[in-house]
Design a protein around this motif. Structure first.
Motif, short mmCIF file in Angstrom:
data_model
loop_
_atom_site.label_atom_id
_atom_site.label_comp_id
_atom_site.label_asym_id
_atom_site.label_seq_id
_atom_site.Cartn_x
_atom_site.Cartn_y
_atom_site.Cartn_z
N LEU A 162 0.81 -1.23 0.00
CA LEU A 162 0.00 0.00 0.00
C LEU A 162 0.84 1.28 0.00
O LEU A 162 0.52 2.23 -0.73
CB LEU A 162 -0.99 0.00 1.16
N PRO A 163 1.95 1.36 0.74
CA PRO A 163 2.75 2.60 0.69
C PRO A 163 3.30 2.93 -0.70
O PRO A 163 3.62 4.07 -0.98
CB PRO A 163 3.90 2.31 1.66
N THR A 193 -3.20 4.16 6.99
CA THR A 193 -4.22 4.86 6.21
C THR A 193 -3.58 5.50 5.00
O THR A 193 -2.49 6.06 5.07
CB THR A 193 -4.89 5.96 7.08
N ALA A 194 -4.27 5.39 3.89
CA ALA A 194 -3.80 6.02 2.64
C ALA A 194 -5.02 6.65 1.97
O ALA A 194 -6.09 6.06 1.96
CB ALA A 194 -3.16 4.98 1.73
N TYR A 248 -8.58 5.41 -9.06
CA TYR A 248 -8.20 6.32 -7.97
C TYR A 248 -6.70 6.54 -8.05
O TYR A 248 -5.95 5.60 -8.34
CB TYR A 248 -8.52 5.70 -6.60
N THR A 249 -6.26 7.76 -7.78
CA THR A 249 -4.85 8.05 -7.71
C THR A 249 -4.49 8.47 -6.29
O THR A 249 -5.31 9.06 -5.58
CB THR A 249 -4.43 9.16 -8.70
N ARG A 250 -3.28 8.12 -5.90
CA ARG A 250 -2.83 8.42 -4.54
C ARG A 250 -2.77 9.92 -4.33
O ARG A 250 -2.27 10.66 -5.18
CB ARG A 250 -1.45 7.81 -4.30
N GLU A 251 -3.27 10.37 -3.18
CA GLU A 251 -3.14 11.77 -2.80
C GLU A 251 -1.74 11.96 -2.23
O GLU A 251 -1.24 11.12 -1.49
CB GLU A 251 -4.15 12.15 -1.71
N GLY A 298 -14.60 -13.84 2.10
CA GLY A 298 -13.60 -14.16 1.09
C GLY A 298 -12.30 -13.45 1.35
O GLY A 298 -11.98 -13.10 2.48
N ILE A 299 -11.55 -13.23 0.30
CA ILE A 299 -10.27 -12.54 0.38
C ILE A 299 -10.52 -11.05 0.18
O ILE A 299 -11.01 -10.64 -0.87
CB ILE A 299 -9.28 -13.08 -0.67
N PRO A 300 -10.21 -10.24 1.21
CA PRO A 300 -10.49 -8.80 1.09
C PRO A 300 -9.53 -8.09 0.15
O PRO A 300 -8.42 -8.55 -0.11
CB PRO A 300 -10.35 -8.29 2.52
N LEU A 301 -9.96 -6.96 -0.33
CA LEU A 301 -9.17 -6.10 -1.20
C LEU A 301 -7.81 -5.81 -0.57
O LEU A 301 -6.77 -5.84 -1.24
CB LEU A 301 -9.95 -4.81 -1.45
N PHE A 302 -7.80 -5.51 0.71
CA PHE A 302 -6.59 -5.33 1.51
C PHE A 302 -6.75 -6.16 2.77
O PHE A 302 -7.77 -6.05 3.46
CB PHE A 302 -6.39 -3.86 1.90
N ALA A 303 -5.77 -7.00 3.07
CA ALA A 303 -5.87 -7.88 4.24
C ALA A 303 -4.68 -7.66 5.16
O ALA A 303 -3.54 -7.63 4.72
CB ALA A 303 -5.91 -9.35 3.80
N GLY A 304 -4.96 -7.53 6.45
CA GLY A 304 -3.90 -7.33 7.42
C GLY A 304 -3.88 -5.90 7.90
O GLY A 304 -4.80 -5.12 7.64
N GLU A 305 -2.84 -5.56 8.60
CA GLU A 305 -2.69 -4.20 9.11
C GLU A 305 -1.92 -3.36 8.11
O GLU A 305 -0.95 -3.83 7.51
CB GLU A 305 -1.96 -4.22 10.45
N PHE A 306 -2.36 -2.12 7.94
CA PHE A 306 -1.69 -1.22 7.02
C PHE A 306 -2.03 0.20 7.41
O PHE A 306 -3.04 0.46 8.07
CB PHE A 306 -2.11 -1.50 5.56
#
Length: 188
Positions: free
Chosen positions: A134-135, A162-163, A182-185, A152-160
């Motif tokens: 994610l970073p 905020t973005a 979407y583009t990163r801010e 099911g399997i989430p889009l993002f799984a685990g700890e991460f």
């Protein structure tokens, strides 16, 4: 500098696959597929490209990074994307064909790849790998299907961390599938 794009299908409730890693509930016919074939032919595996007669040059990506479970999907190919540089993030995978490289540190590998010239880097799943990267994710292209999987399997799984991302575009198809980019801010 190249971008890392998480280009993935998701359900309305944010799952990229069912609990076993399957994706049979997603829609594979309709106008959204025509757009996919025309605009993102580089994301089709070799057998799909061959069946559709697609021999076009890559438009968006020249590199793909996938998690071990995505790479080892049942019925998968030992070299699913020979038209791309292929990397599999895994600490357990031992044997792959010569054109598929196993990487133990995907974050370091993505940073190395981003410093090179070329087309984009496609993050092809899964959820744990997406959370780890994610970073470094510059763009999300979510193909949201009008289904609710419930688990099911989430889009993002685990700890991460905020973005924040900004919606760049949205396209709705007759099938009910919505492509949203979407583009990163940038950090303030």
């Amino acid at each position: 500098m190249r971008n890392l794009t998480y280009f993935v299908a998701t359900s309305l409730d944010g799952f990229i696959a069912d609990p076993t890693g399957g994706f049979d509930d997603f829609l594979f016919e309709g106008d959204h597929m025509t757009a996919l074939f025309e605009e993102y032919p580089d994301t089709l595996p070799a057998q799909g490209r061959e069946a559709l007669g697609i021999d076009a040059p890559n438009k968006n990506f020249d590199t793909v990074l996938m998690g071990r479970a995505t790479y080892q999907v049942p019925g998968g190919l030992p070299s699913p994307y020979p038209h791309l540089r292929q990397y599999v993030a895994s600490s357990r995978l031992v044997s792959t064909p010569p054109d598929v490289e196993v990487v133990a540190d995907p974050l370091a590998k993505v940073r190395e790849l981003k410093s090179e010239s070329g087309l984009g880097i496609w993050l092809c799943g899964g959820g744990r790998l997406a959370a780890t990267l994610l970073p470094e994710i510059d763009e999300l292209v979510l193909k949201t299907h009008p289904i609710v999987l419930g688990k099911g399997i989430p889009l993002f799984a685990g700890e991460f961390p905020t973005a924040r991302f900004t919606r760049a575009s949205t396209r709705t198809f007759d099938t009910g599938v919505v492509f949203t980019t979407y583009t990163r801010e940038e950090a303030a």
